[in-house]
Design a protein around this motif. Structure first.
Motif, PDB file in Angstrom:
ATOM      1  N   ALA A  32       0.944  -1.118   0.010  1.00  0.00           N
ATOM      2  CA  ALA A  32       0.054   0.070  -0.095  1.00  0.00           C
ATOM      3  C   ALA A  32       0.905   1.391   0.029  1.00  0.00           C
ATOM      4  O   ALA A  32       0.718   2.367  -0.780  1.00  0.00           O
ATOM      5  CB  ALA A  32      -0.973  -0.050   1.331  1.00  0.00           C
ATOM      6  N   GLU A  33       2.102   1.255   0.922  1.00  0.00           N
ATOM      7  CA  GLU A  33       2.900   2.346   0.802  1.00  0.00           C
ATOM      8  C   GLU A  33       3.565   2.653  -0.490  1.00  0.00           C
ATOM      9  O   GLU A  33       3.679   3.796  -0.882  1.00  0.00           O
ATOM     10  CB  GLU A  33       3.947   1.971   1.933  1.00  0.00           C
ATOM     11  N   LEU A  36       1.299  -0.228  -4.784  1.00  0.00           N
ATOM     12  CA  LEU A  36       1.313  -1.716  -5.681  1.00  0.00           C
ATOM     13  C   LEU A  36       0.057  -2.394  -5.562  1.00  0.00           C
ATOM     14  O   LEU A  36      -0.326  -2.392  -4.419  1.00  0.00           O
ATOM     15  CB  LEU A  36       2.642  -2.571  -5.286  1.00  0.00           C
ATOM     16  N   VAL A  37      -0.213  -2.873  -6.524  1.00  0.00           N
ATOM     17  CA  VAL A  37      -1.510  -3.674  -6.566  1.00  0.00           C
ATOM     18  C   VAL A  37      -1.042  -5.139  -6.428  1.00  0.00           C
ATOM     19  O   VAL A  37      -0.430  -5.768  -7.372  1.00  0.00           O
ATOM     20  CB  VAL A  37      -2.323  -3.609  -7.871  1.00  0.00           C
ATOM     21  N   LYS A  38      -1.486  -5.757  -5.141  1.00  0.00           N
ATOM     22  CA  LYS A  38      -1.240  -7.097  -5.062  1.00  0.00           C
ATOM     23  C   LYS A  38      -1.507  -8.132  -6.300  1.00  0.00           C
ATOM     24  O   LYS A  38      -2.581  -8.083  -6.911  1.00  0.00           O
ATOM     25  CB  LYS A  38      -1.951  -7.568  -3.973  1.00  0.00           C
ATOM     26  N   GLY A  39      -0.457  -9.154  -6.751  1.00  0.00           N
ATOM     27  CA  GLY A  39      -0.399  -9.901  -7.928  1.00  0.00           C
ATOM     28  C   GLY A  39      -0.413  -9.172  -9.034  1.00  0.00           C
ATOM     29  O   GLY A  39      -0.501 -10.159 -10.136  1.00  0.00           O
ATOM     30  N   SER A  40       0.004  -8.052  -9.087  1.00  0.00           N
ATOM     31  CA  SER A  40       0.170  -7.387 -10.322  1.00  0.00           C
ATOM     32  C   SER A  40       1.770  -7.375 -11.007  1.00  0.00           C
ATOM     33  O   SER A  40       2.665  -7.781 -10.129  1.00  0.00           O
ATOM     34  CB  SER A  40      -0.366  -6.064 -10.279  1.00  0.00           C
ATOM     35  N   ALA A  54      16.013  -0.599  -2.962  1.00  0.00           N
ATOM     36  CA  ALA A  54      16.666  -0.360  -1.639  1.00  0.00           C
ATOM     37  C   ALA A  54      15.552  -0.499  -0.404  1.00  0.00           C
ATOM     38  O   ALA A  54      16.101  -0.612   0.781  1.00  0.00           O
ATOM     39  CB  ALA A  54      16.836   1.487  -1.718  1.00  0.00           C
ATOM     40  N   ARG A  55      14.412  -0.205  -0.626  1.00  0.00           N
ATOM     41  CA  ARG A  55      13.433  -0.393   0.439  1.00  0.00           C
ATOM     42  C   ARG A  55      12.996  -1.694   0.791  1.00  0.00           C
ATOM     43  O   ARG A  55      12.300  -2.111   1.717  1.00  0.00           O
ATOM     44  CB  ARG A  55      12.192   0.366   0.087  1.00  0.00           C
TER      45      ARG A  55
END
Length: 334
Positions: A32-33, A36-40, A54-55
């Protein structure tokens, strides 16, 4: 396995994306931060890839890319595999070259000292086992004909090309040069359509390539063959394409797979291994590995399809795009 093609040093040599798969666990809140759409799956630029990398938390980094996965399968099946793909002279480039060589795949492409960083696929795995992927092509799409080794190409029974690289001018020129070298040496050229997104922008070029006789063996799934033929159903698409290439191989999901060679059609059902489908990543890549091994070792169309089905079944029975079981043992009964 039957003996490999005489007069060759490699059974299959592939040209494709040289990517490092970077896999890390992540919470839904991290997705969410990052928006990003899960599974995409998304494509990143250099800045975005550097920032997200880096994150990410503690990660597992392995060589990746579609054709590289196929060569890992060819090597796992006991055949001689080689790979050509552009990396940069950086940490991920070192990881790619070390990892793919450790799998038994010949990799001699020199790293680029300047230009874009090594390509990567950043894979975030959430607690529900969903994979969210962000791909940065990087140096892989800077491949040029200058880095090709003509003797390496002449020494491979089959040259295998992936359509992901076809979208960029430099790699496309390199593949066209490699095809010419292979055919001059009497070798076969195989081409995988890779993904429907690769076809839309280059359909006319791909049809012209088939019409020119540049391809001896074409790999596709149902959606890809329909997109290439601009047809509404699988059978119409196969009918349109089979006259353009000596051998067409199509994977058909739960229906199994089929091959059409000079008008003769063969079909096989899917293979089932372990608990069934866990992760379909790499299924097409490993199917191609099995089929290519069958062809380069003198197997029949039926056995080549069965080898592909077994290799694909193994890789979808666990997470990841590389085989974990002993493929040679799994196919020993064929």
């Amino acid at each position: 396995m039957a003996p490999s093609v005489t007069g060759t040093r490699l059974d299959v040599l592939a040209i494709g994306d040289a990517l490092v798969d970077v896999k890390a666990s992540a919470e839904d809140s991290f997705l969410a931060e990052e928006g990003l759409v899960k599974g995409s799956m998304q494509v990143l630029d250099t800045e975005g890839a550097t920032r997200l990398y880096a994150r990410m938390g503690q990660a597992r980094e392995t060589s990746g890319g579609s054709a590289a996965n196929t060569m890992a399968g060819v090597a796992a099946l006991g055949c001689r595999a080689g790979f050509v793909g552009q990396i940069a002279d950086d940490q991920l480039g070192e990881i790619f070259s070390h990892d793919i060589r450790a799998l038994g795949v010949e990799f001699n492409t020199p790293p680029k000292a300047d230009g874009l960083p090594t390509g990567r696929c950043l894979i975030l795995i959430t607690p529900d086992a969903q994979r969210t992927m962000s791909t940065y092509r990087g140096a892989s799409h800077e491949l040029s004909a200058d880095v090709l080794d003509p003797e390496q190409i002449r020494g491979a029974a089959i040259l295998y090309l992936e359509a992901y690289l076809w979208r960029s001018a430099g790699p496309r020129a390199a593949m066209e040069r490699a095809m010419a070298i292979a055919h001059e040496a009497g070798r076969k050229v195989a081409f995988t359509l890779s993904d429907i997104v690769c076809i839309h922008a280059h359909r006319e070029e791909m049809i012209a390539m088939l019409d020119s006789g540049a391809i001896d063996m074409l790999f596709a799934n149902e959606n890809e063959i329909k997109a290439l033929a601009d047809a509404g159903d699988r059978e119409t698409a196969i009918e349109a394409i089979q006259s353009k290439v000596p051998l067409v191989v199509v994977t058909c999901g739960e229906e199994g797979a089929l091959a059409v060679e000079h008008g003769r059609r063969v079909t096989v059902p899917i293979a089932r291994i372990g608990s069934g489908v866990v992760d379909t990543t790499g299924a097409g890549d490993l199917f191609a590995a099995g089929f290519l091994v069958g062809q380069t070792t003198g197997r029949s169309l039926e056995d080549s399809l069965r080898l592909g089905a077994i290799a694909a079944a193994e890789v979808i029975s666990h997470f990841g795009s590389r085989p974990e079981s002993d493929l040679k043992e799994l196919v020993a009964t064929l």
